[in-house]
Design a protein around this motif. Structure first.
Motif, PDB file in Angstrom:
ATOM      1  N   ASN A 255       0.761  -1.022  -0.142  1.00  0.00           N
ATOM      2  CA  ASN A 255       0.007  -0.069   0.003  1.00  0.00           C
ATOM      3  C   ASN A 255       0.739   1.142  -0.085  1.00  0.00           C
ATOM      4  OD1 ASN A 255      -2.341  -1.606  -0.073  1.00  0.00           O
ATOM      5  ND2 ASN A 255      -2.654  -1.239   2.156  1.00  0.00           N
ATOM      6  N   GLU A 256       2.010   1.374   0.704  1.00  0.00           N
ATOM      7  CA  GLU A 256       2.780   2.372   0.767  1.00  0.00           C
ATOM      8  C   GLU A 256       3.506   2.583  -0.437  1.00  0.00           C
ATOM      9  OE1 GLU A 256       5.787   2.342   3.917  1.00  0.00           O
ATOM     10  OE2 GLU A 256       4.350   1.541   5.295  1.00  0.00           O
ATOM     11  N   PHE A 257       3.969   1.530  -1.212  1.00  0.00           N
ATOM     12  CA  PHE A 257       4.496   1.727  -2.575  1.00  0.00           C
ATOM     13  C   PHE A 257       3.459   2.170  -3.399  1.00  0.00           C
ATOM     14  CE2 PHE A 257       5.012  -0.162  -6.709  1.00  0.00           C
ATOM     15  CZ  PHE A 257       6.370  -0.017  -7.038  1.00  0.00           C
ATOM     16  N   GLU A 258       2.229   1.553  -3.399  1.00  0.00           N
ATOM     17  CA  GLU A 258       1.426   2.134  -4.572  1.00  0.00           C
ATOM     18  C   GLU A 258       1.056   3.571  -4.411  1.00  0.00           C
ATOM     19  OE1 GLU A 258       0.222   0.733  -7.024  1.00  0.00           O
ATOM     20  OE2 GLU A 258       1.567  -1.393  -6.638  1.00  0.00           O
ATOM     21  N   ALA A 259       1.060   4.002  -3.018  1.00  0.00           N
ATOM     22  CA  ALA A 259       0.442   5.427  -2.738  1.00  0.00           C
ATOM     23  C   ALA A 259       1.598   6.241  -3.291  1.00  0.00           C
ATOM     24  CB  ALA A 259       0.379   5.554  -1.303  1.00  0.00           C
ATOM     25  N   ALA A 260       2.800   5.863  -2.858  1.00  0.00           N
ATOM     26  CA  ALA A 260       4.024   6.744  -3.416  1.00  0.00           C
ATOM     27  C   ALA A 260       4.250   6.615  -4.856  1.00  0.00           C
ATOM     28  CB  ALA A 260       5.242   6.012  -2.755  1.00  0.00           C
ATOM     29  N   ARG A 261       3.949   5.578  -5.619  1.00  0.00           N
ATOM     30  CA  ARG A 261       4.140   5.324  -6.918  1.00  0.00           C
ATOM     31  C   ARG A 261       3.052   6.335  -7.560  1.00  0.00           C
ATOM     32  NH1 ARG A 261       2.566   1.391 -11.519  1.00  0.00           N
ATOM     33  NH2 ARG A 261       0.757   0.745 -10.401  1.00  0.00           N
ATOM     34  N   ALA A 262       1.747   6.590  -6.979  1.00  0.00           N
ATOM     35  CA  ALA A 262       0.905   7.434  -7.325  1.00  0.00           C
ATOM     36  C   ALA A 262       1.373   8.990  -7.469  1.00  0.00           C
ATOM     37  CB  ALA A 262      -0.574   7.146  -6.931  1.00  0.00           C
ATOM     38  N   GLU A 263       2.111   9.293  -6.489  1.00  0.00           N
ATOM     39  CA  GLU A 263       2.442  10.727  -6.426  1.00  0.00           C
ATOM     40  C   GLU A 263       3.642  10.934  -7.335  1.00  0.00           C
ATOM     41  OE1 GLU A 263       1.312  12.888  -4.350  1.00  0.00           O
ATOM     42  OE2 GLU A 263      -0.305  11.625  -4.129  1.00  0.00           O
ATOM     43  N   LEU A 264       4.384  10.090  -7.912  1.00  0.00           N
ATOM     44  CA  LEU A 264       5.441  10.233  -8.899  1.00  0.00           C
ATOM     45  C   LEU A 264       4.856  11.191  -9.836  1.00  0.00           C
ATOM     46  CD1 LEU A 264       7.349   7.072  -9.016  1.00  0.00           C
ATOM     47  CD2 LEU A 264       8.048   9.034  -7.753  1.00  0.00           C
ATOM     48  N   ARG A 265       5.454  12.371 -10.232  1.00  0.00           N
ATOM     49  CA  ARG A 265       5.249  13.085 -11.430  1.00  0.00           C
ATOM     50  C   ARG A 265       5.968  12.586 -12.687  1.00  0.00           C
ATOM     51  NH1 ARG A 265       1.328  14.044  -8.636  1.00  0.00           N
ATOM     52  NH2 ARG A 265       0.941  15.758  -7.347  1.00  0.00           N
ATOM     53  N   VAL A 266       5.463  12.826 -13.620  1.00  0.00           N
ATOM     54  CA  VAL A 266       6.110  12.441 -14.903  1.00  0.00           C
ATOM     55  C   VAL A 266       6.810  13.948 -15.269  1.00  0.00           C
ATOM     56  CG1 VAL A 266       5.874  11.937 -17.403  1.00  0.00           C
ATOM     57  CG2 VAL A 266       4.469  10.874 -15.810  1.00  0.00           C
ATOM     58  N   ARG A 267       8.180  13.626 -15.712  1.00  0.00           N
ATOM     59  CA  ARG A 267       9.030  14.584 -15.884  1.00  0.00           C
ATOM     60  C   ARG A 267       8.761  15.043 -17.539  1.00  0.00           C
ATOM     61  NH1 ARG A 267      11.966  15.480 -11.785  1.00  0.00           N
ATOM     62  NH2 ARG A 267      13.219  13.882 -10.827  1.00  0.00           N
ATOM     63  N   ALA A 268       8.654  16.206 -17.807  1.00  0.00           N
ATOM     64  CA  ALA A 268       8.223  16.940 -19.029  1.00  0.00           C
ATOM     65  C   ALA A 268       9.351  16.371 -20.088  1.00  0.00           C
ATOM     66  CB  ALA A 268       8.305  18.489 -19.056  1.00  0.00           C
ATOM     67  N   GLY A 269       8.829  16.197 -21.192  1.00  0.00           N
ATOM     68  CA  GLY A 269       9.656  15.846 -22.128  1.00  0.00           C
ATOM     69  C   GLY A 269       9.163  16.736 -23.619  1.00  0.00           C
ATOM     70  N   GLY A 270       9.985  16.452 -24.737  1.00  0.00           N
ATOM     71  CA  GLY A 270       9.832  17.052 -25.982  1.00  0.00           C
ATOM     72  C   GLY A 270       9.987  18.713 -25.899  1.00  0.00           C
ATOM     73  N   GLU A 271       9.654  19.345 -26.737  1.00  0.00           N
ATOM     74  CA  GLU A 271       9.949  20.671 -26.860  1.00  0.00           C
ATOM     75  C   GLU A 271       8.828  21.716 -26.021  1.00  0.00           C
ATOM     76  OE1 GLU A 271      10.173  24.079 -30.496  1.00  0.00           O
ATOM     77  OE2 GLU A 271       9.724  22.069 -31.085  1.00  0.00           O
ATOM     78  N   GLU A 272       9.272  22.371 -25.351  1.00  0.00           N
ATOM     79  CA  GLU A 272       8.510  23.719 -24.411  1.00  0.00           C
ATOM     80  C   GLU A 272       8.937  24.835 -24.920  1.00  0.00           C
ATOM     81  OE1 GLU A 272       8.269  22.688 -20.289  1.00  0.00           O
ATOM     82  OE2 GLU A 272       8.421  20.675 -20.774  1.00  0.00           O
ATOM     83  N   ARG A 273       7.799  25.401 -25.232  1.00  0.00           N
ATOM     84  CA  ARG A 273       7.815  27.119 -25.384  1.00  0.00           C
ATOM     85  C   ARG A 273       6.629  27.797 -24.753  1.00  0.00           C
ATOM     86  NH1 ARG A 273      10.041  27.737 -31.434  1.00  0.00           N
ATOM     87  NH2 ARG A 273      11.168  26.035 -31.682  1.00  0.00           N
ATOM     88  N   GLY A 274       6.971  28.991 -24.497  1.00  0.00           N
ATOM     89  CA  GLY A 274       5.836  29.561 -23.756  1.00  0.00           C
ATOM     90  C   GLY A 274       5.932  31.233 -24.021  1.00  0.00           C
ATOM     91  N   VAL A 275       4.795  31.662 -24.115  1.00  0.00           N
ATOM     92  CA  VAL A 275       4.621  33.095 -24.369  1.00  0.00           C
ATOM     93  C   VAL A 275       4.050  33.891 -23.020  1.00  0.00           C
ATOM     94  CG1 VAL A 275       3.639  34.957 -25.851  1.00  0.00           C
ATOM     95  CG2 VAL A 275       4.385  32.745 -26.750  1.00  0.00           C
ATOM     96  N   TRP A 276       4.277  34.893 -22.508  1.00  0.00           N
ATOM     97  CA  TRP A 276       3.957  35.597 -21.399  1.00  0.00           C
ATOM     98  C   TRP A 276       3.218  36.674 -22.000  1.00  0.00           C
ATOM     99  CZ3 TRP A 276       4.555  40.259 -19.253  1.00  0.00           C
ATOM    100  CH2 TRP A 276       3.835  40.396 -17.765  1.00  0.00           C
ATOM    101  N   GLN A 277       1.856  36.970 -21.407  1.00  0.00           N
ATOM    102  CA  GLN A 277       1.272  38.338 -21.769  1.00  0.00           C
ATOM    103  C   GLN A 277       0.697  38.756 -20.517  1.00  0.00           C
ATOM    104  OE1 GLN A 277      -1.537  37.649 -24.780  1.00  0.00           O
ATOM    105  NE2 GLN A 277      -2.093  39.823 -24.821  1.00  0.00           N
ATOM    106  N   SER A 278       0.828  40.184 -20.291  1.00  0.00           N
ATOM    107  CA  SER A 278       0.109  40.521 -19.209  1.00  0.00           C
ATOM    108  C   SER A 278      -1.516  40.956 -19.476  1.00  0.00           C
ATOM    109  CB  SER A 278       0.542  42.060 -18.976  1.00  0.00           C
ATOM    110  OG  SER A 278      -0.291  42.846 -17.728  1.00  0.00           O
TER     111      SER A 278
END
Length: 197
Positions: A169-192
């Protein structure tokens, strides 16, 4: 976390090791023999929550063929690819016009030449009886620390099913909390939005 550290942590959870050293005797031999398979299972499960990402370098000369490569041939540990993730090795700029068919066949445009980095999702290596204790588990540290929990949950079932269930149960709970690391190309635009900036 090394393989030796994972084995020791699992033995400690099963109350089969009291110090900082693994004692190989009649009380631990059965556990130690079953650990490689349990660790391989744990890594597969953990990689389903947080894929193991790797890169292979392909050097392509100008005007050479083929224009299509089997990623399973380029990378023996290839598991899958969500898309064509190809970058120029020297600039890390994405290669425009690269595409993937059937999740495995990489197509490159004729303009893609030089050293190219091709990213993919890899299968974790199997742990065997020959795996050295000083070998580092090929997972991020937060995922690797869960391997002993899974091993203890699998190996302790006959001795103490309540503790084994708790560890699982501890393993499954901790596994569910693992976050997938971002992959691929990331671009963003900031606008006020408010106009203050």
């Amino acid at each position: 976390m090394t393989w030796g550290e994972a084995k020791l942590a699992a033995l400690q959870k099963m109350f089969a090791a009291s110090g900082a050293q693994i004692t190989e005797d009649e009380s631990t031999r059965e556990y130690l023999d079953a650990m490689p398979h349990a660790a391989s299972e744990a890594m597969l499960l953990l990689c389903s929550a947080r894929p193991l990402r790797k890169c292979v370098t392909l050097v392509r000369e100008t005007g050479t063929s083929p224009e299509c490569w089997d990623l399973a041939q380029l990378a023996p540990d290839f598991a899958s690819a969500d898309g064509a993730e190809v970058y120029c090795a020297d600039t890390h700029a994405p290669v425009a016009g690269a595409w993937l068919t059937a999740g495995q066949w990489l197509h490159l445009p004729p303009s893609a030449v030089g050293a190219l980095e091709i990213w993919y999702t890899a299968m974790p290596p199997r742990v065997t009886a020959d795996t050295a204790d000083d070998e580092t588990l090929p997972l991020d540290e937060d995922a690797a620390t869960l391997v002993p929990l899974y091993m203890a949950s699998e190996l302790y079932k006959d001795d103490d099913s309540a503790m084994a269930t708790m560890y699982r149960n501890e393993f499954e709970a901790a596994r569910a909390e693992l976050r997938v690391r971002a992959g691929g190309e990331e671009r963003g635009v900031w606008q006020s939005v408010s106009g203050w900036c």
